[in-house]
Scaffold this motif. Sequence first.
Motif, PDB file in Angstrom:
ATOM      1  N   ALA A 262       0.832  -1.200   0.000  1.00 55.53           N
ATOM      2  CA  ALA A 262       0.000   0.000   0.000  1.00 55.53           C
ATOM      3  C   ALA A 262       0.869   1.254   0.000  1.00 55.53           C
ATOM      4  CB  ALA A 262      -0.929  -0.004   1.213  1.00 55.53           C
ATOM      5  N   GLU A 263       1.979   1.199   0.723  1.00 52.41           N
ATOM      6  CA  GLU A 263       2.875   2.356   0.783  1.00 52.41           C
ATOM      7  C   GLU A 263       3.456   2.678  -0.595  1.00 52.41           C
ATOM      8  OE1 GLU A 263       2.391   0.642   4.741  1.00 52.41           O
ATOM      9  OE2 GLU A 263       2.936  -0.220   2.789  1.00 52.41           O
ATOM     10  N   ARG A 264       3.874   1.624  -1.323  1.00 57.13           N
ATOM     11  CA  ARG A 264       4.460   1.838  -2.651  1.00 57.13           C
ATOM     12  C   ARG A 264       3.409   2.339  -3.636  1.00 57.13           C
ATOM     13  NH1 ARG A 264       8.083   3.911  -5.669  1.00 57.13           N
ATOM     14  NH2 ARG A 264       8.642   2.732  -7.558  1.00 57.13           N
ATOM     15  N   ILE A 265       2.200   1.819  -3.540  1.00 56.63           N
ATOM     16  CA  ILE A 265       1.113   2.278  -4.418  1.00 56.63           C
ATOM     17  C   ILE A 265       0.824   3.752  -4.166  1.00 56.63           C
ATOM     18  CG2 ILE A 265      -1.353   2.034  -4.926  1.00 56.63           C
ATOM     19  CD1 ILE A 265      -0.983  -0.982  -4.273  1.00 56.63           C
ATOM     20  N   GLY A 266       0.770   4.146  -2.887  1.00 60.19           N
ATOM     21  CA  GLY A 266       0.521   5.544  -2.548  1.00 60.19           C
ATOM     22  C   GLY A 266       1.605   6.463  -3.086  1.00 60.19           C
ATOM     23  N   ALA A 267       2.860   6.011  -3.001  1.00 59.76           N
ATOM     24  CA  ALA A 267       3.974   6.819  -3.494  1.00 59.76           C
ATOM     25  C   ALA A 267       3.900   6.978  -5.019  1.00 59.76           C
ATOM     26  CB  ALA A 267       5.299   6.174  -3.091  1.00 59.76           C
ATOM     27  N   LEU A 268       3.585   5.895  -5.718  1.00 61.84           N
ATOM     28  CA  LEU A 268       3.478   5.966  -7.180  1.00 61.84           C
ATOM     29  C   LEU A 268       2.334   6.880  -7.602  1.00 61.84           C
ATOM     30  CD1 LEU A 268       4.117   2.220  -8.087  1.00 61.84           C
ATOM     31  CD2 LEU A 268       5.564   4.169  -8.726  1.00 61.84           C
ATOM     32  N   ALA A 269       1.207   6.801  -6.889  1.00 66.33           N
ATOM     33  CA  ALA A 269       0.083   7.682  -7.207  1.00 66.33           C
ATOM     34  C   ALA A 269       0.474   9.141  -6.989  1.00 66.33           C
ATOM     35  CB  ALA A 269      -1.118   7.314  -6.348  1.00 66.33           C
ATOM     36  N   PHE A 270       1.193   9.431  -5.925  1.00 62.99           N
ATOM     37  CA  PHE A 270       1.634  10.799  -5.632  1.00 62.99           C
ATOM     38  C   PHE A 270       2.593  11.308  -6.699  1.00 62.99           C
ATOM     39  CE2 PHE A 270       4.674  13.725  -3.636  1.00 62.99           C
ATOM     40  CZ  PHE A 270       3.818  14.699  -3.183  1.00 62.99           C
ATOM     41  N   GLU A 271       3.546  10.442  -7.090  1.00 67.98           N
ATOM     42  CA  GLU A 271       4.529  10.841  -8.098  1.00 67.98           C
ATOM     43  C   GLU A 271       3.877  11.144  -9.442  1.00 67.98           C
ATOM     44  OE1 GLU A 271       7.258   7.600  -8.230  1.00 67.98           O
ATOM     45  OE2 GLU A 271       7.930   7.882  -6.149  1.00 67.98           O
ATOM     46  N   ASN A 272       2.781  10.468  -9.723  1.00 63.64           N
ATOM     47  CA  ASN A 272       2.106  10.649 -11.005  1.00 63.64           C
ATOM     48  C   ASN A 272       0.871  11.544 -10.897  1.00 63.64           C
ATOM     49  OD1 ASN A 272       3.345   8.637 -13.204  1.00 63.64           O
ATOM     50  ND2 ASN A 272       3.484   7.677 -11.184  1.00 63.64           N
ATOM     51  N   GLN A 273       0.727  12.220  -9.751  1.00 62.91           N
ATOM     52  CA  GLN A 273      -0.349  13.178  -9.519  1.00 62.91           C
ATOM     53  C   GLN A 273      -1.729  12.563  -9.777  1.00 62.91           C
ATOM     54  OE1 GLN A 273       0.537  16.706 -11.812  1.00 62.91           O
ATOM     55  NE2 GLN A 273       2.288  17.244 -10.541  1.00 62.91           N
ATOM     56  N   ILE A 274      -1.910  11.337  -9.243  1.00 63.14           N
ATOM     57  CA  ILE A 274      -3.191  10.643  -9.359  1.00 63.14           C
ATOM     58  C   ILE A 274      -3.839  10.598  -7.971  1.00 63.14           C
ATOM     59  CG2 ILE A 274      -4.337   8.460  -9.902  1.00 63.14           C
ATOM     60  CD1 ILE A 274      -2.072   7.882 -11.866  1.00 63.14           C
ATOM     61  N   MET A 275      -5.025  11.167  -7.860  1.00 64.47           N
ATOM     62  CA  MET A 275      -5.705  11.212  -6.572  1.00 64.47           C
ATOM     63  C   MET A 275      -6.267   9.836  -6.197  1.00 64.47           C
ATOM     64  SD  MET A 275      -8.877  13.650  -5.361  1.00 64.47           S
ATOM     65  CE  MET A 275     -10.149  12.646  -6.106  1.00 64.47           C
ATOM     66  N   LEU A 276      -6.154   9.499  -4.920  1.00 67.45           N
ATOM     67  CA  LEU A 276      -6.718   8.261  -4.401  1.00 67.45           C
ATOM     68  C   LEU A 276      -7.842   8.584  -3.430  1.00 67.45           C
ATOM     69  CD1 LEU A 276      -3.504   6.167  -3.572  1.00 67.45           C
ATOM     70  CD2 LEU A 276      -4.791   6.264  -5.719  1.00 67.45           C
ATOM     71  N   ASN A 277      -8.896   7.781  -3.448  1.00 66.69           N
ATOM     72  CA  ASN A 277      -9.935   7.929  -2.426  1.00 66.69           C
ATOM     73  C   ASN A 277     -10.102   6.651  -1.600  1.00 66.69           C
ATOM     74  OD1 ASN A 277     -11.403   6.293  -4.252  1.00 66.69           O
ATOM     75  ND2 ASN A 277     -12.332   8.116  -5.209  1.00 66.69           N
ATOM     76  N   GLU A 278      -9.280   5.639  -1.895  1.00 66.38           N
ATOM     77  CA  GLU A 278      -9.254   4.441  -1.061  1.00 66.38           C
ATOM     78  C   GLU A 278      -7.926   3.721  -1.262  1.00 66.38           C
ATOM     79  OE1 GLU A 278     -11.542   0.159  -0.279  1.00 66.38           O
ATOM     80  OE2 GLU A 278     -12.463   1.671  -1.562  1.00 66.38           O
ATOM     81  N   LEU A 279      -7.385   3.205  -0.154  1.00 68.08           N
ATOM     82  CA  LEU A 279      -6.147   2.431  -0.197  1.00 68.08           C
ATOM     83  C   LEU A 279      -6.191   1.465   0.983  1.00 68.08           C
ATOM     84  CD1 LEU A 279      -3.438   2.124  -1.710  1.00 68.08           C
ATOM     85  CD2 LEU A 279      -2.450   3.764  -0.108  1.00 68.08           C
ATOM     86  N   THR A 280      -6.635   0.249   0.718  1.00 67.65           N
ATOM     87  CA  THR A 280      -6.901  -0.716   1.787  1.00 67.65           C
ATOM     88  C   THR A 280      -6.199  -2.033   1.517  1.00 67.65           C
ATOM     89  OG1 THR A 280      -9.109   0.238   2.061  1.00 67.65           O
ATOM     90  CG2 THR A 280      -8.701  -1.902   3.104  1.00 67.65           C
ATOM     91  N   THR A 281      -5.398  -2.474   2.480  1.00 72.67           N
ATOM     92  CA  THR A 281      -4.776  -3.789   2.370  1.00 72.67           C
ATOM     93  C   THR A 281      -5.799  -4.849   2.743  1.00 72.67           C
ATOM     94  OG1 THR A 281      -2.587  -2.913   2.915  1.00 72.67           O
ATOM     95  CG2 THR A 281      -2.920  -5.289   3.181  1.00 72.67           C
ATOM     96  N   ARG A 282      -5.976  -5.830   1.885  1.00 69.14           N
ATOM     97  CA  ARG A 282      -6.985  -6.870   2.076  1.00 69.14           C
ATOM     98  C   ARG A 282      -6.294  -8.228   2.223  1.00 69.14           C
ATOM     99  NH1 ARG A 282      -9.218 -10.689  -1.067  1.00 69.14           N
ATOM    100  NH2 ARG A 282     -11.349 -11.366  -0.649  1.00 69.14           N
ATOM    101  N   THR A 283      -6.508  -8.878   3.353  1.00 70.53           N
ATOM    102  CA  THR A 283      -5.984 -10.225   3.533  1.00 70.53           C
ATOM    103  C   THR A 283      -7.007 -11.231   3.006  1.00 70.53           C
ATOM    104  OG1 THR A 283      -6.918 -10.340   5.761  1.00 70.53           O
ATOM    105  CG2 THR A 283      -4.645  -9.590   5.566  1.00 70.53           C
ATOM    106  N   ALA A 284      -6.555 -12.445   2.800  1.00 75.52           N
ATOM    107  CA  ALA A 284      -7.438 -13.490   2.276  1.00 75.52           C
ATOM    108  C   ALA A 284      -8.495 -13.850   3.311  1.00 75.52           C
ATOM    109  CB  ALA A 284      -6.629 -14.727   1.915  1.00 75.52           C
TER     110      ALA A 284
END
Length: 306
Positions: A262-284
Amino acid sequence: MIEVSELTKRYGSKTAVDHLSFTVRPGQVTGFLGPNGAGKTTTLRMILGLDAPTAGAATVSNVPFHSHRRGLRHVGALLDATRVHGGRSAAAHLSALAHSNGLPLRRVDEVLQEVGLADAATRRIGGFSLGMKQRLGIATALLGDPPVLMFDEPINGMDPEGVLWARRLFRRLAAEGRTVFLSSHLMSEMENTADWLVVIGRGRLIAAESVGDFAARSTRLNVVVGSPRAAALAVVLAAAGASVEPQGSTGTEKLAVTGLSAERIGALAFENQIMLNELTTRTASLEEAFMELTADSVEYLAGQPR
């Protein structure tokens, strides 16, 4: 407490249970899981002395079950709710068991009330539905007020109210300090009821651990990401090595991402100026983990070529 040590059962060339060892402790609901043919019912029968092991041993409160002179005072068990005399009434069935185990007859009325069958006490069991027979089987297990309880698929045939009642009953019994050992194929119920799991496949132990730890062993951990620019984000994440799939129905703007934290996804979204409205780690889920971790132990696969 139930202790199983190197328990083995062979039928000719077929090994049903293979050097199985585990402990079922008091104060928690222990779920017993495995694919069809894994050896669960055979194991339960050996614990109760109904089948003799080829090797190894099983004890209840540190001694073999047959050492307990009046079994229902020590272990209550439901293995097959349909194995009852259909011509007897529920009260007569329980009264006979109470008499043979030196139990007071007042326990018959108490357990019938407990399982919701007080109004059906004088009805013949042959006219009971499967759900009612399951309730009668649970009443039988409770009759001696035992410290150890074993149930094999106890909620099959129950309606939603019955399932909820049974779930609360098993958890209450464990909270009272009893040993509760519960076999079931219904993963959602096991996830809501059990604290600890014993998982077997082809007669061998796969896992003995908490529900959460077992689910966490699955490789199906992913991150759910919501964004108004989900398509653009999918391209960025795929370029970073992630596996990306749309999540939910069309238009939900959500992605299920595997291979990036989730941390890496958030960083990539920030670097590419893409807004997120949800970021949730889901276990099986427990079901997903079970299917993945027992895949090599399934004996009967539907749809396989002959």
